[in-house]
Design a protein around this motif. Structure first.
Motif, PDB file in Angstrom:
ATOM      1  N   SER A 128       0.846  -1.194   0.000  1.00 58.56           N
ATOM      2  CA  SER A 128       0.000   0.000   0.000  1.00 58.56           C
ATOM      3  C   SER A 128       0.876   1.237   0.000  1.00 58.56           C
ATOM      4  CB  SER A 128      -0.907  -0.006   1.234  1.00 58.56           C
ATOM      5  OG  SER A 128      -1.671   1.163   1.296  1.00 58.56           O
ATOM      6  N   PHE A 129       0.591   2.171  -0.889  1.00 60.67           N
ATOM      7  CA  PHE A 129       1.352   3.417  -0.981  1.00 60.67           C
ATOM      8  C   PHE A 129       0.393   4.584  -1.132  1.00 60.67           C
ATOM      9  CE2 PHE A 129       3.922  -0.031  -2.658  1.00 60.67           C
ATOM     10  CZ  PHE A 129       5.116   0.121  -1.962  1.00 60.67           C
ATOM     11  N   HIS A 130       0.824   5.738  -0.667  1.00 64.14           N
ATOM     12  CA  HIS A 130      -0.009   6.935  -0.735  1.00 64.14           C
ATOM     13  C   HIS A 130       0.352   7.785  -1.944  1.00 64.14           C
ATOM     14  CE1 HIS A 130      -0.873   5.908   3.463  1.00 64.14           C
ATOM     15  NE2 HIS A 130      -1.951   6.672   3.327  1.00 64.14           N
ATOM     16  N   PHE A 131      -0.674   8.281  -2.600  1.00 57.64           N
ATOM     17  CA  PHE A 131      -0.477   9.234  -3.680  1.00 57.64           C
ATOM     18  C   PHE A 131      -0.050  10.582  -3.106  1.00 57.64           C
ATOM     19  CE2 PHE A 131      -3.910   6.746  -6.132  1.00 57.64           C
ATOM     20  CZ  PHE A 131      -2.946   5.905  -6.680  1.00 57.64           C
ATOM     21  N   THR A 132       0.396  11.466  -3.967  1.00 60.41           N
ATOM     22  CA  THR A 132       0.828  12.789  -3.531  1.00 60.41           C
ATOM     23  C   THR A 132      -0.317  13.573  -2.892  1.00 60.41           C
ATOM     24  OG1 THR A 132       2.486  12.823  -5.290  1.00 60.41           O
ATOM     25  CG2 THR A 132       1.941  14.930  -4.292  1.00 60.41           C
ATOM     26  N   ASN A 133      -1.562  13.309  -3.302  1.00 60.30           N
ATOM     27  CA  ASN A 133      -2.703  14.028  -2.725  1.00 60.30           C
ATOM     28  C   ASN A 133      -3.217  13.396  -1.432  1.00 60.30           C
ATOM     29  OD1 ASN A 133      -4.103  11.763  -3.523  1.00 60.30           O
ATOM     30  ND2 ASN A 133      -5.514  12.818  -4.903  1.00 60.30           N
ATOM     31  N   GLY A 134      -2.538  12.348  -0.961  1.00 64.97           N
ATOM     32  CA  GLY A 134      -2.916  11.719   0.303  1.00 64.97           C
ATOM     33  C   GLY A 134      -3.763  10.478   0.159  1.00 64.97           C
ATOM     34  N   GLY A 135      -4.305  10.227  -1.027  1.00 69.30           N
ATOM     35  CA  GLY A 135      -5.106   9.028  -1.231  1.00 69.30           C
ATOM     36  C   GLY A 135      -4.269   7.770  -1.150  1.00 69.30           C
ATOM     37  N   LEU A 190       7.881  13.695  -1.842  1.00 70.76           N
ATOM     38  CA  LEU A 190       7.044  14.417  -0.888  1.00 70.76           C
ATOM     39  C   LEU A 190       6.027  13.497  -0.233  1.00 70.76           C
ATOM     40  CD1 LEU A 190       6.225  17.117   0.365  1.00 70.76           C
ATOM     41  CD2 LEU A 190       4.755  17.511  -1.608  1.00 70.76           C
ATOM     42  N   SER A 191       5.318  12.704  -1.024  1.00 74.10           N
ATOM     43  CA  SER A 191       4.329  11.788  -0.448  1.00 74.10           C
ATOM     44  C   SER A 191       5.004  10.704   0.378  1.00 74.10           C
ATOM     45  CB  SER A 191       3.469  11.158  -1.557  1.00 74.10           C
ATOM     46  OG  SER A 191       4.259  10.423  -2.471  1.00 74.10           O
ATOM     47  N   MET A 192       6.204  10.290  -0.039  1.00 76.06           N
ATOM     48  CA  MET A 192       6.955   9.297   0.736  1.00 76.06           C
ATOM     49  C   MET A 192       7.317   9.857   2.105  1.00 76.06           C
ATOM     50  SD  MET A 192      10.503   7.306  -0.252  1.00 76.06           S
ATOM     51  CE  MET A 192       9.728   6.163  -1.409  1.00 76.06           C
ATOM     52  N   GLU A 282      21.391  15.718   7.325  1.00 77.09           N
ATOM     53  CA  GLU A 282      21.273  14.266   7.483  1.00 77.09           C
ATOM     54  C   GLU A 282      19.847  13.930   7.902  1.00 77.09           C
ATOM     55  OE1 GLU A 282      23.072  10.809  10.434  1.00 77.09           O
ATOM     56  OE2 GLU A 282      24.087  12.732  10.276  1.00 77.09           O
ATOM     57  N   SER A 283      19.071  13.356   6.981  1.00 73.97           N
ATOM     58  CA  SER A 283      17.664  13.034   7.253  1.00 73.97           C
ATOM     59  C   SER A 283      17.393  11.574   6.927  1.00 73.97           C
ATOM     60  CB  SER A 283      16.746  13.952   6.434  1.00 73.97           C
ATOM     61  OG  SER A 283      16.950  15.298   6.788  1.00 73.97           O
ATOM     62  N   TRP A 284      17.502  10.724   7.934  1.00 72.57           N
ATOM     63  CA  TRP A 284      17.258   9.295   7.765  1.00 72.57           C
ATOM     64  C   TRP A 284      15.819   8.988   8.126  1.00 72.57           C
ATOM     65  CZ3 TRP A 284      21.156   6.876   5.405  1.00 72.57           C
ATOM     66  CH2 TRP A 284      22.439   7.404   5.527  1.00 72.57           C
ATOM     67  N   ARG A 285      15.163   8.130   7.332  1.00 73.45           N
ATOM     68  CA  ARG A 285      13.764   7.806   7.579  1.00 73.45           C
ATOM     69  C   ARG A 285      13.511   6.316   7.327  1.00 73.45           C
ATOM     70  NH1 ARG A 285      10.899  12.211   8.465  1.00 73.45           N
ATOM     71  NH2 ARG A 285       8.856  11.287   8.044  1.00 73.45           N
ATOM     72  N   ARG A 286      12.396   5.841   7.865  1.00 68.28           N
ATOM     73  CA  ARG A 286      12.018   4.432   7.711  1.00 68.28           C
ATOM     74  C   ARG A 286      10.619   4.358   7.104  1.00 68.28           C
ATOM     75  NH1 ARG A 286      13.508   1.316  12.735  1.00 68.28           N
ATOM     76  NH2 ARG A 286      15.494   1.511  11.613  1.00 68.28           N
ATOM     77  N   LEU A 287      10.444   3.503   6.107  1.00 69.52           N
ATOM     78  CA  LEU A 287       9.151   3.373   5.456  1.00 69.52           C
ATOM     79  C   LEU A 287       8.173   2.600   6.340  1.00 69.52           C
ATOM     80  CD1 LEU A 287      10.175   2.617   1.766  1.00 69.52           C
ATOM     81  CD2 LEU A 287       9.702   4.800   2.838  1.00 69.52           C
ATOM     82  N   LYS A 288       6.917   3.036   6.309  1.00 67.32           N
ATOM     83  CA  LYS A 288       5.876   2.371   7.093  1.00 67.32           C
ATOM     84  C   LYS A 288       5.165   1.316   6.263  1.00 67.32           C
ATOM     85  CE  LYS A 288       5.011   6.338  10.069  1.00 67.32           C
ATOM     86  NZ  LYS A 288       4.010   7.310  10.561  1.00 67.32           N
TER      87      LYS A 288
END
Length: 354
Positions: A128-135, A190-192, A282-288
């Motif tokens: 499941s992934f989110h579109f740029t508009n939040g959907g 951005l959506s990521m 330095e901006s490290w992030r983890r995918l949900k």
């Protein structure tokens, strides 16, 4: 004195000739990138006193470490089949299939890899992934919808007694490829950042995490391998990227080191330099990767001076688009928050039609 001068001249000539990039790999003690090997484990050695961090079988770390690579003699290609102009930035190229459209850029390559991994590991409910508009775009919903449309078209074709392609059995793999293309066309860095990832400290970094430019939203890299020094616990990572225009996913070199693509703690000084991009911080992030990540991490949206409450809810939503707004989100610094401006807001409400 004359002998000393000649000796110094000889040393200078030697360093000038053999210290050039042409001979650097030949004499450098850390010749870690080999010409042979089908995976990054086989192709890229760890530094002296370092060893790879164990990966659980079936994990994303295990998956990416064993993902096949292109032959080292092959060029890095763009989505249109042309060679990329810069052939010096990569240490290895993944054999990740590349769409013949300009879709698989920096964030797109990461999405494609994760989607492929979950699909292969029968974790379809988590795709499941989110579109740029939040959907939110769930694979299971997309597959169900595609099957329904196919059934209707097949029935119409039967009533008309006219053979069509829809009378053939549905190809699940082709539907999945269509889903991934749909996701890539409507997602971005951005959506990521806003919907599908959360901040993580470098000390807690693991394979599969990402390095993101949160200031400009122009680039993101994926951590594809990690190793650790057995003596002092220092860690190093391998970074890989797609880019724009869309191109093959590849392990990048470390511009500060000769034929050593690993990034060490000393290389994390900001701005963080990679061969083709400089990260301002330095901006490290983890995918949900599962559920309405953003709606579960923020409690309020503000439109002008009036806050709008956001409730955890079903993914089956009606939506209404409104104008400019400011969205609060959690920053990388613990205990602090930031604001982000988007041109539109998707306001969720329960759907009674489902």
């Amino acid at each position: 004195m004359q002998k000393n001068i000649l000796k110094r001249v000889a040393i200078l000539v030697f360093l000038t000739i053999f210290g050039s990039p042409l001979f650097s790999d030949l004499f450098h003690p850390l010749n870690l990138v080999k010409k042979f090997g089908d995976t990054i484990v086989e192709r890229i050695d760890t530094p002296f006193k370092f060893s790879r961090i164990p990966a659980e079988k079936g994990s994303f770390a295990d998956y990416i470490r064993n993902y096949p690579l292109k032959n080292s003699a092959e060029s890095l290609l763009l989505y249109n089949g042309n060679k990329k102009q810069n052939q010096e930035a990569h240490a290895a190229i993944f054999s990740l299939p590349l769409e013949n459209r300009d879709l698989q850029n920096a964030s797109g390559s990461i999405i494609a890899l994760y989607a492929q991994y979950m699909y292969k590991m029968a974790m379809e409910d988590k795709i499941s992934f989110h579109f740029t508009n939040g959907g939110e775009n769930k694979w299971l919903d997309y597959k169900k919808n595609a099957a329904s449309k196919r059934t209707v078209r097949t029935e119409i074709a039967g009533n008309l007694k006219k053979w069509t392609e829809y009378e053939k059995p549905a190809d699940r793999n082709e539907i999945f490829k269509s889903y991934v293309r749909n996701v890539l066309a409507h997602t971005s860095i951005l959506s990521m950042q806003i919907y599908d990832s959360e901040a993580v400290d470098f000390e807690n970094l693991r394979i599969g995490d990402i390095l993101m430019d949160m200031a400009n939203h122009k680039h993101v890299c994926l951590v594809v391998d990690m190793c650790e020094n057995s003596e002092n616990g220092e860690r190093a990572v391998l970074l890989a990227q797609g880019f724009s225009p869309a191109q093959e996913f590849h392990v990048i070199r470390n511009p500060k080191r000769i034929n050593d693509p690993w990034y060490y703690i000393d290389d994390m000084i900001v701005p963080l330099e990679t061969p083709e991009y400089t990260f301002p911080k330095e901006s490290w992030r983890r995918l949900k990767l599962c559920g309405l990540a953003y709606l579960k991490s923020a409690s309020k949206l503000s439109f002008g001076t009036n806050p709008v409450e956001v409730f955890e809810t079903s993914p089956f939503l009606n939506t209404m688009t409104v104008g400019m707004l400011t969205i609060p989100y959690f920053s990388a610094s613990p205990g602090s928050s930031s604001t982000f401006t988007l041109p539109t807001l998707i306001v969720p409400s329960f759907s009674s039609a489902i």
